[in-house]
Design a protein around this motif. Structure first.
Motif, short mmCIF file in Angstrom:
data_model
loop_
_atom_site.label_atom_id
_atom_site.label_comp_id
_atom_site.label_asym_id
_atom_site.label_seq_id
_atom_site.Cartn_x
_atom_site.Cartn_y
_atom_site.Cartn_z
N TRP A 66 50.93 36.98 44.60
CA TRP A 66 51.90 37.29 45.57
C TRP A 66 51.42 38.17 46.62
CZ3 TRP A 66 56.28 34.36 45.14
CH2 TRP A 66 56.58 33.67 43.82
N ASN A 67 50.47 38.54 46.71
CA ASN A 67 49.89 39.46 47.76
C ASN A 67 48.49 39.04 48.32
OD1 ASN A 67 48.81 41.92 49.03
ND2 ASN A 67 49.39 43.33 47.47
N PRO A 68 48.57 38.86 49.92
CA PRO A 68 47.37 38.04 50.45
C PRO A 68 46.24 39.36 50.69
CG PRO A 68 49.25 38.85 52.13
CD PRO A 68 49.58 39.20 50.56
N ASP A 69 46.61 40.56 50.28
CA ASP A 69 45.41 41.41 50.81
C ASP A 69 44.10 41.36 49.77
OD1 ASP A 69 47.24 42.88 52.12
OD2 ASP A 69 47.54 44.25 50.62
N PRO A 70 42.96 41.45 50.46
CA PRO A 70 41.71 41.11 49.79
C PRO A 70 41.52 41.66 48.62
CG PRO A 70 41.43 41.63 51.98
CD PRO A 70 42.61 42.04 51.82
N ILE A 71 41.02 41.15 47.53
CA ILE A 71 40.68 41.68 46.15
C ILE A 71 39.42 42.34 46.18
CG2 ILE A 71 40.61 41.30 43.65
CD1 ILE A 71 42.19 38.81 43.95
N THR A 72 39.51 43.82 46.15
CA THR A 72 38.22 44.40 46.02
C THR A 72 37.92 44.92 44.72
OG1 THR A 72 39.46 46.60 46.41
CG2 THR A 72 38.56 45.28 48.40
N THR A 73 36.72 45.56 44.40
CA THR A 73 36.38 45.97 43.12
C THR A 73 37.33 47.14 42.60
OG1 THR A 73 34.15 45.44 43.40
CG2 THR A 73 34.53 47.16 42.01
N SER A 74 37.71 48.00 43.64
CA SER A 74 38.33 49.20 43.30
C SER A 74 39.83 48.74 42.84
CB SER A 74 38.35 50.17 44.33
OG SER A 74 38.88 49.68 45.88
N ARG A 75 40.35 47.99 43.88
CA ARG A 75 41.81 47.22 43.55
C ARG A 75 41.70 46.68 42.02
NH1 ARG A 75 44.64 42.43 46.54
NH2 ARG A 75 46.91 42.60 45.50
N LEU A 76 40.75 45.74 41.80
CA LEU A 76 40.87 45.11 40.66
C LEU A 76 40.45 46.18 39.56
CD1 LEU A 76 40.62 42.61 39.06
CD2 LEU A 76 38.33 42.37 39.55
N ALA A 77 39.75 47.35 39.56
CA ALA A 77 39.53 48.41 38.62
C ALA A 77 40.74 49.05 38.38
CB ALA A 77 38.66 49.30 39.12
N ASP A 78 41.50 49.17 39.49
CA ASP A 78 42.81 49.95 39.33
C ASP A 78 43.87 49.21 38.40
OD1 ASP A 78 42.04 52.24 40.70
OD2 ASP A 78 42.79 51.72 42.65
N TYR A 79 43.99 47.97 38.61
CA TYR A 79 44.78 47.12 37.93
C TYR A 79 44.45 46.94 36.66
CZ TYR A 79 47.67 42.84 37.24
OH TYR A 79 48.45 41.82 36.75
N ILE A 80 43.19 46.78 36.25
CA ILE A 80 42.84 46.35 34.82
C ILE A 80 42.80 47.89 34.16
CG2 ILE A 80 41.19 45.85 33.31
CD1 ILE A 80 40.36 43.55 35.26
N GLY A 81 42.48 49.07 34.78
CA GLY A 81 42.38 50.36 34.36
C GLY A 81 41.05 50.53 33.87
N VAL A 82 40.04 50.32 34.65
CA VAL A 82 38.82 50.53 34.02
C VAL A 82 38.01 51.15 35.20
CG1 VAL A 82 38.45 48.73 32.52
CG2 VAL A 82 37.90 48.14 34.90
#
Length: 223
Positions: free
Chosen positions: A23-39
């Motif tokens: 639902w979001n076209p923004d690029p998936i970066t390492t930091s964004r993925l880390a924030d989402y998962i919580g690591v």
């Protein structure tokens, strides 16, 4: 190889990458993925190296992450598991829609492919989960609703609630108390930029929502 052959960590990363991009076209970066998962970002970086070797993801310029065709199919299988389990918990076991996410997070790794197929058949192969998110078919097809986020600019529109993000259980509880459900039709009758609220009229009467709430709601309808 099926998704059941992948480690729980890989399964979680695949599902997270899909969820972030759905639902979001923004690029998936390492930091964004880390924030989402919580690591930590370093943890994600190491995991992505392994997933690149497994041909599940590609690392693109500027550090963005993209699923390969193989990774996409595996991600959709995990999404299918999660959303079918959520739907089963609500429709067959009496859970409320704010209770199912964490349960599904645990069960999706333990269920066999046969159990997932039986759950789908029992439910009549539903196309949407309790929050309105699309459920992929067994062969990896997915029909994403033509929906957009509700905003203050939607005043005057007649809209249908297509999706409510399950990111915050308290928001789901609040909307349930207001009798807001997927498929509800509302006439947006007032937008107040000063108080940052939106007033809508539906079958259960008028409701007023703050911008903190409406950002969780996705709608369809002609302008």
């Amino acid at each position: 190889m099926t998704v059941s052959d992948l480690s729980t960590s890989f399964q979680n990363y695949l599902k997270a990458i899909w969820a972030l991009s759905e639902w979001n076209p923004d690029p998936i970066t390492t930091s964004r993925l880390a924030d989402y998962i919580g690591v930590r970002s370093a943890t994600v970086t190491e995991a992505m190296k392994k997933m690149v070797l497994a041909e599940l993801v590609d690392k693109l310029p500027y550090g963005s992450i993209k699923l390969t065709s193989k990774g996409r199919l595996a991600a959709l299988e995990m999404i299918r598991r999660h959303r079918l389990i959520e739907t089963y918990l609500v429709k067959s076991l009496g859970y409320s829609w704010d209770e199912v996410h964490d349960e599904a997070e645990n069960l999706e790794h333990a269920c066999s492919d046969l159990m997932i197929d039986r759950i789908a058949a029992q439910l009549g192969n539903p196309e949407r989960d309790p929050h309105g998110d699309p459920i992929p078919s067994k062969d990896g097809k997915i029909n994403i609703p033509n929906a957009v986020p509700l905003t203050l600019q939607d005043c005057g529109r007649r809209v249908t609630v297509e999706r409510i993000s399950d990111a915050d259980p308290q928001v789901l509880q609040y909307l349930a108390r207001l009798n807001v459900s997927i498929g509800d039709i509302f006439q947006i009758i007032k937008a107040d930029p000063l108080t940052q609220t939106l007033t809508a009229r539906g079958v259960h009467g008028e409701i007023t929502l703050s911008t903190q709430i409406i950002e969780y709601i996705w709608i369809s309808g002609k302008k």
